[in-house]
Design a protein around this motif. Structure first.
Motif, mmCIF file in Angstrom:
data_model
loop_
_atom_site.group_PDB
_atom_site.id
_atom_site.type_symbol
_atom_site.label_atom_id
_atom_site.label_comp_id
_atom_site.label_asym_id
_atom_site.label_seq_id
_atom_site.Cartn_x
_atom_site.Cartn_y
_atom_site.Cartn_z
ATOM 1 N N GLU A 20 0.873 -1.173 0.000
ATOM 2 C CA GLU A 20 0.000 0.000 0.000
ATOM 3 C C GLU A 20 0.907 1.220 0.000
ATOM 4 O O GLU A 20 1.956 1.218 0.616
ATOM 5 N N ARG A 69 -6.608 5.236 -14.718
ATOM 6 C CA ARG A 69 -6.407 3.836 -15.132
ATOM 7 C C ARG A 69 -7.447 2.891 -14.518
ATOM 8 O O ARG A 69 -7.699 1.799 -15.015
ATOM 9 N N TYR A 70 -8.012 3.304 -13.402
ATOM 10 C CA TYR A 70 -8.970 2.427 -12.726
ATOM 11 C C TYR A 70 -10.360 2.554 -13.339
ATOM 12 O O TYR A 70 -11.172 3.344 -12.882
ATOM 13 N N PHE A 80 -10.915 -3.637 -15.605
ATOM 14 C CA PHE A 80 -11.142 -4.544 -14.479
ATOM 15 C C PHE A 80 -11.597 -5.892 -15.041
ATOM 16 O O PHE A 80 -12.660 -6.017 -15.618
ATOM 17 N N ASN A 87 -15.172 -11.859 -8.547
ATOM 18 C CA ASN A 87 -15.491 -10.436 -8.362
ATOM 19 C C ASN A 87 -16.719 -9.977 -9.151
ATOM 20 O O ASN A 87 -17.040 -8.797 -9.174
ATOM 21 N N PRO A 110 -9.552 -8.702 1.329
ATOM 22 C CA PRO A 110 -8.184 -8.443 1.789
ATOM 23 C C PRO A 110 -7.452 -7.559 0.780
ATOM 24 O O PRO A 110 -7.919 -7.367 -0.340
ATOM 25 N N SER A 111 -6.308 -7.091 1.210
ATOM 26 C CA SER A 111 -5.511 -6.187 0.379
ATOM 27 C C SER A 111 -5.156 -6.802 -0.984
ATOM 28 O O SER A 111 -4.915 -7.991 -1.091
ATOM 29 N N LEU A 126 -6.907 -7.034 -3.870
ATOM 30 C CA LEU A 126 -7.870 -7.754 -4.704
ATOM 31 C C LEU A 126 -8.743 -6.839 -5.555
ATOM 32 O O LEU A 126 -9.692 -7.295 -6.176
ATOM 33 N N GLY A 127 -8.461 -5.541 -5.559
ATOM 34 C CA GLY A 127 -9.166 -4.685 -6.519
ATOM 35 C C GLY A 127 -10.217 -3.757 -5.927
ATOM 36 O O GLY A 127 -11.011 -3.189 -6.674
ATOM 37 N N HIS A 174 -9.447 -0.206 -7.092
ATOM 38 C CA HIS A 174 -9.708 -0.153 -8.533
ATOM 39 C C HIS A 174 -11.217 0.000 -8.778
ATOM 40 O O HIS A 174 -11.656 0.888 -9.518
ATOM 41 N N ILE A 232 -5.964 -11.356 -16.247
ATOM 42 C CA ILE A 232 -5.462 -10.078 -15.723
ATOM 43 C C ILE A 232 -4.049 -9.822 -16.250
ATOM 44 O O ILE A 232 -3.722 -8.743 -16.741
ATOM 45 N N ARG A 251 -2.995 -6.877 -18.910
ATOM 46 C CA ARG A 251 -2.051 -5.856 -18.479
ATOM 47 C C ARG A 251 -0.857 -5.785 -19.423
ATOM 48 O O ARG A 251 -0.425 -4.720 -19.854
ATOM 49 N N VAL A 299 -3.705 -9.816 -6.422
ATOM 50 C CA VAL A 299 -3.526 -9.266 -7.770
ATOM 51 C C VAL A 299 -2.389 -8.244 -7.784
ATOM 52 O O VAL A 299 -1.665 -8.121 -8.764
ATOM 53 N N ARG A 300 -2.240 -7.533 -6.684
ATOM 54 C CA ARG A 300 -1.174 -6.539 -6.659
ATOM 55 C C ARG A 300 0.183 -7.214 -6.822
ATOM 56 O O ARG A 300 1.040 -6.748 -7.579
ATOM 57 N N GLU A 325 0.692 -8.259 -10.377
ATOM 58 C CA GLU A 325 1.057 -7.128 -11.228
ATOM 59 C C GLU A 325 2.482 -6.677 -10.976
ATOM 60 O O GLU A 325 3.202 -6.327 -11.910
#
Ligand code: ADP
Ligand code: MG
Length: 448
Positions: free
Chosen positions: A88, A116-117, A122, A128, A155-156, A158-159, A162, A287, A291, A315-316, A319
């Protein structure tokens, strides 16, 4: 030349945007945060090290040229990496003091959305789809659906950010006059504290209660912050009563928000509560491919399969791995290969090193059954060989994120239906035969 650093930075961005494909510009320049002028350096925040390397290796010349032009050769640029441990961004907000503007032009600058979001960017999957559909419904008619507030938790990585920003981008694109604001809960609190200190709480309240669409990210941050919660409670009520849309995210479900006012969580529950799950293998692949494609990188299938198999629940992280890879390949001017991917990620993503590889499972199982591992791949139909092969396939399904196709391919190009059959057969045996159950649990223990 302008003497206002923000204007200089805006000119630089504008110059660069004319020279790059739109998608690349959004990807690499959208996330930059202008932090201000220090001595004669324009200071710009970048999300993380990977990002910086990529930016510097790809766009250095364009950036330097634009800086030179916009500042008449007077200024230089310096970067600051904003990332903290869990990915983060810290200190993502400029140190500038907040104001609570009431003019429309000033309001525009406060929306704080990353272009971008978007919903187009997405990738949808079972994990999701519901959250995305709800977000889209809200974006299409803010305040006019039963989904008010919309509460999204996961959780952190996962979008959430976004998706919540996609709502803002979408509804603003439809209606420029909409007063939409995206704000992190941390910033909401910091602004509130600043307002208290400077006797501007009335301005603060007026500002937040005047919006049409409030996108408030990471409200778990409000835990234990009583006064901020109270202020937010009033904001919430005021917006809700006048039919304005509220969207909230959190990294945990409502009932796990501790030190939270009951009446606040119960009111949040009036709307729609939804979560996002970790993406399945196919969604992870999609994804990655999307990307890479949008960056103009061709990603060999075996590489995307490897990455999607190795990084399973964030996902973070997925990426970051991809950006690292693209950055590296563009610096050394080589193509992305599987061997290079393995090597790079061993170094930078310890999680990958720990994932069990298909090879490793084959070897361990072969050893366990006292067979050469080549037999697991060969077309040998002997019963004990077939059984060992089925066990190995079963463990590959259970222990790796690899797809049925790639597992099949790893066993001498067998079809994915063969893998399904093996998986079901072994699972059945485990359920019926305690001996087999014991065998499998011993084998599994080897991989933990
Ligand atoms: P969170 O807010 O839940 O921690 P983010 O929204 O910041 O997660 O997502 C982390 C990264 O993963 C972002 O770059 C985001 O664009 C990307 N991402 C997450 N989910 C998806 C998805 N379904 N499709 C495309 N990109 C995604
Ligand atoms: Mg987030």
């Amino acid at each position: 030349m302008s003497s206002n650093p923000q204007e200089i930075w805006d000119q630089i961005l504008s110059a660069i945007s004319h020279r790059l494909p739109h998608e690349s510009f959004l990807t690499w320049f959208g996330p930059l945060k202008f932090l201000g002028l220090r001595e004669n350096h324009l200071t710009v925040g970048v999300p993380n090290q990977f990002f910086y390397e990529f930016l510097d290796s790809h766009y250095r010349d364009q950036i330097l040229e634009a800086v030179r032009q916009a500042s008449g050769g007077q200024l230089q640029i310096q970067y600051k990496i904003l990332e903290t441990g869990d990915g983060e961004s810290a200190a993502a907000e400029p140190a500038a003091q907040p104001d609570f503007p009431d003019t429309e032009a000033a309001f525009d600058k406060r929306t704080q959305l990353n272009p971008r979001y978007t919903f187009e960017n997405f990738v949808e999957g079972d994990s999701n789809a519901f959250a995305k559909a709800a977000a889209l419904a809200v974006a299409e008619s803010p305040g006019k659906t039963p989904f008010n507030p919309l509460f999204v938790y996961a959780p952190s990585g996962l979008g959430k950010t976004h998706l919540i920003q996609a709502i803002g981008n979408f509804s603003l694109a439809r209606n420029r006059a909409l007063r939409a604001i995206y704000v992190t809960s941390e910033k909401f609190m910091n602004d509130f504290i600043f307002a208290i200190k400077t006797y501007k709480t009335t301005d603060f309240s007026r500002f937040y209660r005047s919006v049409d669409l409030l996108l408030l990210d990471d409200i778990q941050f409000f835990q234990g912050k009583e006064r901020t919660q109270l202020e937010f409670f009033h904001t919430f009520n005021s917006l809700y009563q006048s039919g304005k849309q509220i969207v909230l995210t959190s990294d945990r479900p409502l009932k796990e928000l501790v030190d939270f006012e009951k009446r606040l969580t119960s009111r949040i529950g009036w709307g729609l509560v939804t979560d996002i799950h970790p993406p399945d293998y196919e969604t992870r692949l999609a994804i990655l491919q999307k990307r890479a494609e949008s960056e103009g990188f061709s990603l060999p299938e075996e590489v995307s399969q490897f990455l999607a198999g190795a990084i399973t629940d964030n996902v973070r992280a997925l990426e970051s791995a991809l950006i690292r890879l693209m950055a590296h390949c563009s610096i050394i001017g080589s193509d992305i290969t599987l061997a290079l991917t393995r090597e790079l990620l061993r170094e930078f993503l310890p999680a990958v090193r720990e994932t069990v590889s298909l090879d490793h499972i084959q070897q361990t199982v072969a050893q366990f059954f006292n067979l050469p591992s080549a037999l697991l791949i060969a077309r040998n139909r002997k019963r004990e060989v077939a059984w060992a092969r089925q066990v190995a396939m079963y463990l590959c399904v259970e222990l790796t994120g690899s797809s049925l196709q790639s597992i099949g391919a790893h066993f001498g190009n067998r079809d994915h239906s063969t893998v399904i059959h093996a998986r079901d057969l072994v699972a059945q045996q485990v359920a019926q035969d305690p001996q087999v159950a014991l065998q499998i649990s011993k084998l599994k223990a080897d991989f933990s």
